[in-house]
Design a protein around this motif. Structure first.
Motif, PDB file in Angstrom:
ATOM      1  N   THR A  19       0.828  -1.204   0.000  1.00 54.63           N
ATOM      2  CA  THR A  19       0.000   0.000   0.000  1.00 54.63           C
ATOM      3  C   THR A  19       0.866   1.258   0.000  1.00 54.63           C
ATOM      4  O   THR A  19       0.608   2.206  -0.752  1.00 54.63           O
ATOM      5  N   ILE A  20       1.892   1.251   0.837  1.00 49.42           N
ATOM      6  CA  ILE A  20       2.791   2.407   0.854  1.00 49.42           C
ATOM      7  C   ILE A  20       3.432   2.575  -0.522  1.00 49.42           C
ATOM      8  O   ILE A  20       3.519   3.669  -1.060  1.00 49.42           O
ATOM      9  N   TYR A  21       3.860   1.458  -1.087  1.00 44.68           N
ATOM     10  CA  TYR A  21       4.499   1.502  -2.397  1.00 44.68           C
ATOM     11  C   TYR A  21       3.531   2.048  -3.449  1.00 44.68           C
ATOM     12  O   TYR A  21       3.879   2.930  -4.232  1.00 44.68           O
ATOM     13  N   HIS A  22       2.316   1.525  -3.449  1.00 44.06           N
ATOM     14  CA  HIS A  22       1.304   1.996  -4.402  1.00 44.06           C
ATOM     15  C   HIS A  22       1.113   3.501  -4.251  1.00 44.06           C
ATOM     16  O   HIS A  22       1.013   4.231  -5.231  1.00 44.06           O
ATOM     17  N   PHE A  23       1.094   3.951  -2.997  1.00 39.54           N
ATOM     18  CA  PHE A  23       0.799   5.367  -2.787  1.00 39.54           C
ATOM     19  C   PHE A  23       2.015   6.276  -2.955  1.00 39.54           C
ATOM     20  O   PHE A  23       1.958   7.466  -2.683  1.00 39.54           O
ATOM     21  N   LEU A  24       3.140   5.708  -3.405  1.00 39.57           N
ATOM     22  CA  LEU A  24       4.211   6.596  -3.860  1.00 39.57           C
ATOM     23  C   LEU A  24       3.892   7.111  -5.257  1.00 39.57           C
ATOM     24  O   LEU A  24       4.330   8.197  -5.650  1.00 39.57           O
ATOM     25  N   PHE A  25       3.140   6.326  -6.031  1.00 39.66           N
ATOM     26  CA  PHE A  25       2.871   6.687  -7.422  1.00 39.66           C
ATOM     27  C   PHE A  25       1.564   7.435  -7.579  1.00 39.66           C
ATOM     28  O   PHE A  25       1.425   8.271  -8.460  1.00 39.66           O
ATOM     29  N   VAL A  26       0.616   7.108  -6.714  1.00 39.10           N
ATOM     30  CA  VAL A  26      -0.706   7.726  -6.842  1.00 39.10           C
ATOM     31  C   VAL A  26      -0.663   9.250  -6.694  1.00 39.10           C
ATOM     32  O   VAL A  26      -1.254   9.962  -7.506  1.00 39.10           O
ATOM     33  N   PRO A  27       0.024   9.801  -5.668  1.00 36.96           N
ATOM     34  CA  PRO A  27       0.001  11.257  -5.527  1.00 36.96           C
ATOM     35  C   PRO A  27       0.545  11.968  -6.763  1.00 36.96           C
ATOM     36  O   PRO A  27       0.024  13.006  -7.165  1.00 36.96           O
ATOM     37  N   LEU A  28       1.563  11.357  -7.360  1.00 36.43           N
ATOM     38  CA  LEU A  28       2.140  11.985  -8.550  1.00 36.43           C
ATOM     39  C   LEU A  28       1.179  11.878  -9.727  1.00 36.43           C
ATOM     40  O   LEU A  28       1.074  12.795 -10.547  1.00 36.43           O
ATOM     41  N   THR A  29       0.458  10.754  -9.815  1.00 34.74           N
ATOM     42  CA  THR A  29      -0.536  10.617 -10.881  1.00 34.74           C
ATOM     43  C   THR A  29      -1.620  11.686 -10.722  1.00 34.74           C
ATOM     44  O   THR A  29      -1.944  12.393 -11.674  1.00 34.74           O
ATOM     45  N   ILE A  30      -2.148  11.798  -9.514  1.00 34.32           N
ATOM     46  CA  ILE A  30      -3.221  12.754  -9.281  1.00 34.32           C
ATOM     47  C   ILE A  30      -2.712  14.192  -9.470  1.00 34.32           C
ATOM     48  O   ILE A  30      -3.324  15.007 -10.151  1.00 34.32           O
ATOM     49  N   GLY A  31      -1.575  14.480  -8.873  1.00 34.35           N
ATOM     50  CA  GLY A  31      -1.050  15.842  -8.928  1.00 34.35           C
ATOM     51  C   GLY A  31      -0.571  16.236 -10.310  1.00 34.35           C
ATOM     52  O   GLY A  31      -0.860  17.328 -10.798  1.00 34.35           O
ATOM     53  N   LEU A  32       0.151  15.318 -10.973  1.00 30.26           N
ATOM     54  CA  LEU A  32       0.713  15.685 -12.281  1.00 30.26           C
ATOM     55  C   LEU A  32      -0.341  15.711 -13.378  1.00 30.26           C
ATOM     56  O   LEU A  32      -0.229  16.516 -14.311  1.00 30.26           O
ATOM     57  N   ALA A  33      -1.363  14.862 -13.299  1.00 27.70           N
ATOM     58  CA  ALA A  33      -2.426  14.920 -14.318  1.00 27.70           C
ATOM     59  C   ALA A  33      -3.027  16.326 -14.308  1.00 27.70           C
ATOM     60  O   ALA A  33      -3.221  16.950 -15.357  1.00 27.70           O
ATOM     61  N   PHE A  34      -3.280  16.808 -13.118  1.00 31.77           N
ATOM     62  CA  PHE A  34      -3.854  18.150 -12.960  1.00 31.77           C
ATOM     63  C   PHE A  34      -2.872  19.222 -13.464  1.00 31.77           C
ATOM     64  O   PHE A  34      -3.246  20.126 -14.207  1.00 31.77           O
ATOM     65  N   PRO A  44      11.311  14.528  -2.744  1.00 29.31           N
ATOM     66  CA  PRO A  44      11.348  13.386  -1.823  1.00 29.31           C
ATOM     67  C   PRO A  44      10.737  13.701  -0.465  1.00 29.31           C
ATOM     68  O   PRO A  44      10.075  12.847   0.130  1.00 29.31           O
ATOM     69  N   ALA A  45      10.945  14.916   0.004  1.00 35.03           N
ATOM     70  CA  ALA A  45      10.420  15.253   1.330  1.00 35.03           C
ATOM     71  C   ALA A  45       8.895  15.314   1.322  1.00 35.03           C
ATOM     72  O   ALA A  45       8.239  14.877   2.271  1.00 35.03           O
ATOM     73  N   SER A  46       8.298  15.820   0.226  1.00 35.11           N
ATOM     74  CA  SER A  46       6.832  15.896   0.200  1.00 35.11           C
ATOM     75  C   SER A  46       6.229  14.492   0.090  1.00 35.11           C
ATOM     76  O   SER A  46       5.178  14.204   0.659  1.00 35.11           O
ATOM     77  N   LEU A  47       6.928  13.615  -0.625  1.00 34.21           N
ATOM     78  CA  LEU A  47       6.451  12.240  -0.731  1.00 34.21           C
ATOM     79  C   LEU A  47       6.545  11.544   0.636  1.00 34.21           C
ATOM     80  O   LEU A  47       5.665  10.773   1.024  1.00 34.21           O
ATOM     81  N   ALA A  48       7.598  11.848   1.371  1.00 36.17           N
ATOM     82  CA  ALA A  48       7.761  11.269   2.702  1.00 36.17           C
ATOM     83  C   ALA A  48       6.645  11.738   3.631  1.00 36.17           C
ATOM     84  O   ALA A  48       6.100  10.954   4.418  1.00 36.17           O
ATOM     85  N   ALA A  49       6.275  13.009   3.521  1.00 44.43           N
ATOM     86  CA  ALA A  49       5.197  13.543   4.366  1.00 44.43           C
ATOM     87  C   ALA A  49       3.898  12.791   4.098  1.00 44.43           C
ATOM     88  O   ALA A  49       3.161  12.418   5.017  1.00 44.43           O
ATOM     89  N   MET A  50       3.642  12.550   2.817  1.00 39.67           N
ATOM     90  CA  MET A  50       2.437  11.820   2.418  1.00 39.67           C
ATOM     91  C   MET A  50       2.427  10.423   3.026  1.00 39.67           C
ATOM     92  O   MET A  50       1.434   9.969   3.604  1.00 39.67           O
ATOM     93  N   THR A  51       3.555   9.729   2.908  1.00 44.56           N
ATOM     94  CA  THR A  51       3.656   8.375   3.443  1.00 44.56           C
ATOM     95  C   THR A  51       3.433   8.366   4.961  1.00 44.56           C
ATOM     96  O   THR A  51       2.729   7.505   5.489  1.00 44.56           O
ATOM     97  N   MET A  52       4.034   9.348   5.635  1.00 42.16           N
ATOM     98  CA  MET A  52       3.873   9.434   7.087  1.00 42.16           C
ATOM     99  C   MET A  52       2.397   9.590   7.454  1.00 42.16           C
ATOM    100  O   MET A  52       1.922   9.006   8.426  1.00 42.16           O
TER     101      MET A  52
END
Lengths: 410, 468
Positions: B19-34, B377-385
């Motif tokens: 789940t953590i791994y999956h959600f490393l890619f999801v935020p970028l998909t959602i954010g970058l599509a926009f 990397p830091a923003s992705l870490a915040a998301m994971t946390m």
């Protein structure tokens, strides 16, 4: 009509959508070692499914979620019981999906070869294992009183199920090769058609035995009718391919797969997962389904949105209706190489020359060859122009215009 | 002694990992599509070549990332049934519907229109092609809503009744389920956090090129855009995070107590920014505290009462019978702090960055750029946390108050089977992470491609087509 019975058939339809659609892109993936002699051929093949593989694969996500929502018990028993086969399917789908995207990111041939291999394996494994899984569902598996599967892994590898796996493997392979002949031109198209003849013979034999076994051991009279029509459609697809009617061959293959899935579901009805050890432990439409309220919510959602889904997916197929040619890919590459060179020249002279030579080195001879080949095949196409559609004629023009332009990247 | 073949332990590790791994890619998909949709809109409206370059450049990164999000997502859906079959039997009637909605209403849109967008540059009119990326963005955001609504049921189960005979929760109102107060706060909180991750990527990429004084004409506007996006999304994430805290205190007071490691019910409770304690977490050695802040976060009242872990533990024992109802405190305590801390640092980065680049200025100090490169990397870490906090903070419950994690696992799947799958996922995910990372770094370093020459008559640039 009871909504749970309706949802039993909706699940069937979702899996039909999945097998008909992802089936042909599995087939195209498996055909790479047979049809893709040169890199450009492999790229043409991959590009025939490039725009649609993801939407095709989404059908299994929707089928899985619908199963979860409409028949939680079925979903829970099936997915936990068939743990290792599903793990293999997942791993295959993972490497296959990323390979489409990663393969073209680097020009080195060993890089591409690696991902070509992943596409082949990633397409073959699910094609085989979905058949094994569905055959086991129809055949019945040992379940305990809580409906948990108690058979172990090797119990799933019985002759009937393995034959089911080979059947889906061959059906998808032939389906994909016929799709390739429908979406390519020239030599590749001719080779795809020839391969579909050979594969078709094996497919007919395997599918006939499997369907007959299904009807005799597990089927009803409805199953028999569906299986018989499926067999006729398969033979029709074979004959249509022999005559070069690619559109008909593809349509009939889709029909074959749809009818075969329906035959399996009719053999299953009214169970969803019969228990082979004790019929009292069987999962049925009745004891596996969700509440009428949940099914009602789902029915409304599906009724409103599915027509729309079919509409925009149909439109997508229409947008990408043209055949994919080597020339189109070379042209896109040439444009990219120009861009990379101009870009590199400004940033770093030394690096730029290395990069452009690595991109360009593939092109001069290769593209001249492809163009010559494309021209030859277009003349072939012109000979068959009596039956050619408008699209083919457009392509013929495009192909001929290409020849006037200097080879890309030289 | 740890039992290495304990199916529950292994299944939990596998679910957490995938789940953590999956959600490393999801935020970028959602954010970058926009983000890509915005760049492309600006290109269509202004015809400035730089916006097309940015569209194509970030579009490439988006696509490398997108495939990973898709394929790791299928694992998630299958895993409920594979590893958590008793959970699936228990919640399927309620939990399945939002998942099915996600598939039918969101994933179909996303998967269909992404194909049209990637390969449609020469096949669709400009406006329709632009609409495709907006539909992808809408689809990705809609999918987030449905999955968060499903997750909200696990945090705060509502809109159901228990069927004792079948031993399952049954849905009573789909509207109520989708309007779960936890979902209404967690959804915007998550989406804006996704935008922060995407802004982080843009800042990282732009800073890397600007530090080398290259691609100025595209990377300067990109940096500006990324900084503004970070600031706006950061403010919104904070606002909805606060809303989520309030809803969480209502639904799961234990999670908030565990976030602060507050053992005793306290009025006017302080918030510790940092604590050093004995390893068992019982005694505090040193801490930096902000008076009354925890009470304010929990109740919007500086003197409000916050329930403590021990008091809640007693309450839960009375309610649910004997047992340990406390999450692992050091995990919730630190994940909560890292999430908030990194989020705050990002907003600071955005403010400082906007100040330093005001009116076209370019900071000469290389340390500014070196720091900015860490934004992604830091923003992705915040998301994971944040996810670790919200999921670990729910333990020992799988569905809060209804089903414990230990009772949800598949009884028919052996420890060996789960060990095999855990190893397989770890290996495949590990290898793909390296490949993905290298490809993205390569695409980033290459920078935006130059565009084809504009048509001499109309001056319009025809974008290159994409082929695999």
């Amino acid at each position: 009509m009871d909504l749970s019975i309706l949802w039993f058939w909706i699940i069937a339809v979702l899996f039909i959508g999945y097998f008909v659609l992802d089936g042909f892109d599995f087939g195209v993936g498996m055909s790479l070692p047979f049809l893709g002699r040169k890199d450009v051929d492999r790229r043409v093949l991959i590009n025939t499914i490039g725009p649609v593989w993801d939407l095709n694969e989404t059908w299994v996500i929707v089928a899985g979620a619908a199963l979860f929502a409409a028949f939680p018990e079925w979903y829970a028993t099936l997915f936990s019981g068939f743990y290792l086969p599903l793990l293999l399917i997942l791993l295959a789908l993972i490497v296959r999906g990323v390979s489409f995207e990663y393969r073209h990111q680097r020009p080195e041939s060993h890089w591409k070869k690696w991902f070509d291999g992943m596409i082949v394996v990633g397409s073959a494994v699910p094609s085989l294992l979905w058949g094994v899984a569905f055959a086991n569902i129809v055949r019945g598996v040992p379940l305990d009183a809580n409906h948990d599967y108690i058979g172990g892994f090797f119990n799933l590898l019985n002759p009937y199920a393995l034959l089911g796996g080979v059947t889906t493997l061959m059906l998808f392979f032939t389906h994909g090769v016929i799709f390739a002949s429908l979406k390519t031109t020239g030599d590749l198209r001719a080779r795809a058609r020839a391969l579909a003849v050979k594969a078709g013979v094996i497919t007919i034999v395997v599918a006939a035995v499997f369907l007959a076994w299904t009807v005799i051991s597990f089927g009803t009279s409805v199953t028999a009718v569906l299986a018989a029509v499926a067999a006729v459609a398969l033979i029709g697809a074979f004959l249509a391919n022999l005559r070069g009617a690619e559109g008909w061959a593809f349509t009939l293959m889709a029909l074959t797969i749809a009818l075969a899935v329906l035959a399996l579901f009719s053999a299953l009805f009214p169970n969803v997962m019969p228990a082979s050890n004790d019929p009292a432990n069987s999962l049925t439409i009745e004891n596996a389904s969700s509440t009428p309220y949940t099914l009602q919510v789902m029915t409304w959602t599906a009724a409103i949105s599915m027509p729309l889904v079919l509409l925009y997916q149909g439109w997508t197929y229409w947008v990408f209706r043209k055949r994919v040619t080597g020339a189109y890919i070379e042209k896109a590459d040439g444009a990219r190489a120009d861009g990379a060179r101009a870009d590199g020249a400004r940033a770093d002279g030394a690096r730029a020359s290395r990069r452009s030579s690595s991109v360009g080195s593939l092109n001069p001879q290769d593209s001249a060859l492809t163009l010559a080949e494309g021209l030859r095949s277009d003349h072939l196409a012109a000979e068959q122009a009596v039956t050619a559609s408008g699209d083919d004629m457009d392509e013929l023009d495009a192909g001929l215009n290409q020849v006037d332009a200097p080879p890309a990247g030289s | 002694m740890v039992d290495w073949l304990d199916p529950l332990l292994l299944a939990r590790w596998q679910f957490g990992l995938t789940t953590i791994y999956h959600f490393l890619f999801v935020p970028l998909t959602i954010g970058l599509a926009f983000t890509v949709a915005i760049f492309q809109t600006m290109w269509v409206r202004t015809d400035h070549a730089k916006y097309l370059q940015l569209t194509k450049f970030f579009g490439t990164i988006f696509l490398i990332n997108f495939a990973m999000g898709v394929v790791t997502g299928i694992v998630q859906e299958f895993q409920f049934g594979m590893n958590w079959s008793d959970y699936s039997r228990f919640v399927g009637d309620v939990f399945g519907a939002p998942l099915a909605f996600e598939g039918i209403l969101a994933f179909f849109l996303e998967a269909t229109f992404i194909g049209l967008w990637i390969f449609g540059w020469d096949k669709l009119p400009r406006g329709i092609h632009l609409a495709c990326i907006w539909i992808v963005s809408a689809g990705s955001i809609a999918s987030a809503y449905f999955i968060i609504a499903a997750n909200a049921f696990m945090q705060n189960p509502i809109a159901f009744q228990m069927n004792e005979e079948k031993g399952r929760a049954e849905l009573t109102s789909i509207g109520e389920l989708l309007a779960n107060p936890i979902a209404l706060a967690a959804f915007p909180h998550t989406i804006f956090a996704c935008f922060m991750v995407s802004a982080g990527l843009i800042i990282t990429v732009a800073a890397w090129h600007l530090a080398r004084n290259q691609h100025l004409e595209t990377m300067r506007p990109a940096l500006k855009f990324g900084l503004w996006m970070m600031l706006i999304a950061g403010v919104a994430t904070t606002f909805f995070g606060d809303q989520l805290s309030l809803a969480m205190v209502e639904a799961q007071p234990m999670k908030m107590a565990a976030a602060e490691a507050l053992y005793h019910t306290t009025a006017g409770a302080s918030f510790s920014v940092f604590t050093l304690g004995t390893p068992d977490g019982v005694h505090e050695l040193f801490s930096i505290r902000v008076p009354h802040l925890l009470s304010f976060l929990s109740t919007h009242d500086f003197f409000g009462t916050v329930e403590g872990i021990n008091n809640l533990q007693d309450q839960y024992q009375t309610l649910y019978g004997p047992g340990d109802y406390t999450p692992i405190i050091w995990v919730t305590y630190w994940s909560f702090r890292w999430m908030i801390g990194l989020g705050m640092i990002h907003m600071l980065v955005a403010v400082v960055g906007l100040w330093l680049t005001r009116k076209g200025r370019m900071p000469a100090n290389p340390w500014v750029w070196r720091a900015a490169v860490w934004a992604f990397p830091a923003s992705l870490a915040a998301m994971t946390m944040g996810w670790i906090f919200t999921e670990m903070g729910r333990q020992p419950w799988l569905v809060f108050g209804l089903l414990k994690t230990a009772d949800g696992v598949s009884p028919g799947v052996s420890g060996l089977e789960v060990l095999i799958s855990l190893i397989a996922f770890t290996l495949v995910y590990g290898i793909l992470a390296v490949v993905e990372f290298k490809l993205i770094v390569r695409a980033v370093k290459k920078g935006p491609d130059d565009l084809p020459a504009p048509d001499p008559e109309t001056g319009v640039v025809t974008p290159r087509v994409t082929v695999y």
